[in-house]
Design a protein around this motif. Structure first.
Motif, mmCIF file in Angstrom:
data_model
loop_
_atom_site.group_PDB
_atom_site.id
_atom_site.type_symbol
_atom_site.label_atom_id
_atom_site.label_comp_id
_atom_site.label_asym_id
_atom_site.label_seq_id
_atom_site.Cartn_x
_atom_site.Cartn_y
_atom_site.Cartn_z
ATOM 1 N N UNK A 1 -18.376 37.781 0.955
ATOM 2 C CA UNK A 1 -17.399 36.597 1.449
ATOM 3 C C UNK A 1 -16.497 37.235 2.494
ATOM 4 N N UNK A 2 -16.937 37.734 3.547
ATOM 5 C CA UNK A 2 -16.167 38.633 4.540
ATOM 6 C C UNK A 2 -15.576 37.238 5.604
ATOM 7 N N UNK A 3 -16.288 36.331 5.697
ATOM 8 C CA UNK A 3 -15.876 35.087 6.539
ATOM 9 C C UNK A 3 -14.522 34.524 5.803
ATOM 10 N N UNK A 4 -14.540 34.082 4.535
ATOM 11 C CA UNK A 4 -13.390 33.702 3.743
ATOM 12 C C UNK A 4 -12.172 34.738 3.977
ATOM 13 N N UNK A 5 -12.500 36.021 3.587
ATOM 14 C CA UNK A 5 -11.380 36.945 3.838
ATOM 15 C C UNK A 5 -10.770 36.924 5.024
ATOM 16 N N UNK B 1 0.454 43.770 10.851
ATOM 17 C CA UNK B 1 -0.433 43.732 9.426
ATOM 18 C C UNK B 1 -1.741 43.080 9.623
ATOM 19 N N UNK B 2 -1.436 41.698 9.884
ATOM 20 C CA UNK B 2 -2.884 41.011 9.861
ATOM 21 C C UNK B 2 -3.977 41.519 10.868
ATOM 22 N N UNK B 3 -3.508 42.200 11.880
ATOM 23 C CA UNK B 3 -4.435 42.794 12.771
ATOM 24 C C UNK B 3 -5.210 43.951 12.445
ATOM 25 N N UNK B 4 -4.177 44.671 11.555
ATOM 26 C CA UNK B 4 -4.756 45.920 10.837
ATOM 27 C C UNK B 4 -5.900 45.513 9.656
ATOM 28 N N UNK B 5 -5.203 44.390 9.173
ATOM 29 C CA UNK B 5 -6.253 43.923 7.900
ATOM 30 C C UNK B 5 -7.586 43.474 8.496
ATOM 31 N N UNK B 6 -7.400 42.892 9.710
ATOM 32 C CA UNK B 6 -8.674 42.281 10.278
ATOM 33 C C UNK B 6 -9.490 43.477 10.596
ATOM 34 N N UNK B 7 -8.923 44.141 11.239
ATOM 35 C CA UNK B 7 -9.920 45.567 11.902
ATOM 36 C C UNK B 7 -10.347 46.224 10.697
ATOM 37 N N UNK B 8 -9.843 46.358 9.647
ATOM 38 C CA UNK B 8 -10.176 47.357 8.589
ATOM 39 C C UNK B 8 -11.191 46.491 7.505
ATOM 40 N N UNK B 9 -11.256 45.227 7.912
ATOM 41 C CA UNK B 9 -12.167 44.726 6.830
ATOM 42 C C UNK B 9 -13.568 44.613 7.132
ATOM 43 N N UNK B 10 -14.301 45.454 6.109
ATOM 44 C CA UNK B 10 -15.695 45.684 6.282
ATOM 45 C C UNK B 10 -16.642 44.653 6.653
ATOM 46 N N UNK B 11 -17.625 44.904 7.510
ATOM 47 C CA UNK B 11 -18.670 43.599 7.782
ATOM 48 C C UNK B 11 -19.519 43.232 6.514
ATOM 49 N N UNK B 12 -19.688 44.444 5.619
ATOM 50 C CA UNK B 12 -20.594 44.333 4.462
ATOM 51 C C UNK B 12 -20.023 43.759 3.249
ATOM 52 N N UNK B 13 -18.547 43.303 3.480
ATOM 53 C CA UNK B 13 -17.706 42.711 2.152
ATOM 54 C C UNK B 13 -18.418 41.619 1.803
#
Length: 140
Positions: A33-37, A19-31
């Motif tokens: 505060x992406x570092x905190x996410x 679940x966390x790997x899917x979340x990490x991959x699907x997190x957009x770089x343009x979001x």
């Protein structure tokens, strides 16, 4: 019975890692505060590793990891906040402000750049460094 509990803990850890790997991959770089996410998502990896270590019988290692993982996550977030987070950290936001010409310590950026370019033209590679030698007489 213990093998069943260990197997269940390892299955839970594997599920959390997926679940966390899917979340990490699907997190957009343009979001925003992406570092905190990403740090929050990696927290799921930490919990999964702790559960896996408990499932494998490594209780001391799981306890140490349980204590150290939040400290490292906080250190990463704090370092990013202090040095790179210009979007949220007010101290790092660049604000153009008027600079008093007579102030002894604060100078306009343009003036400093002009002085630096003027000094760099005057200095030559040979003038920057000097080499001195000391002659030592072994008879003394």
């Amino acid at each position: 019975m213990i093998e069943i509990i260990q197997s269940v803990l390892l299955i839970i850890a594997a599920f959390l890692i997926i679940v966390s790997a899917i979340g990490l991959i699907s997190l957009s770089k343009d979001t925003k505060n992406v570092v905190y996410g990403r740090i929050h998502i990696v927290g799921l990896f930490d919990i999964a590793c702790i559960i896996a270590m408990i499932g494998l019988g490594q209780y001391l290692l799981a306890g140490i990891y349980f204590i150290l993982a939040p400290f490292t996550a906080h250190a990463i977030a704090n370092a990013y906040w202090k040095k790179e987070d210009r979007e949220n950290n007010v101290d790092l936001m660049t604000v153009e402000q008027e600079v008093d010409e007579n102030h002894p310590f604060i100078h306009p950026k343009e003036k400093m750049q002009a002085l630096e370019s003027e000094n760099s033209e005057k200095l030559k590679a040979d003038d920057r460094f000097s080499v001195t030698t000391i002659e030592i007489d072994e008879g003394e």
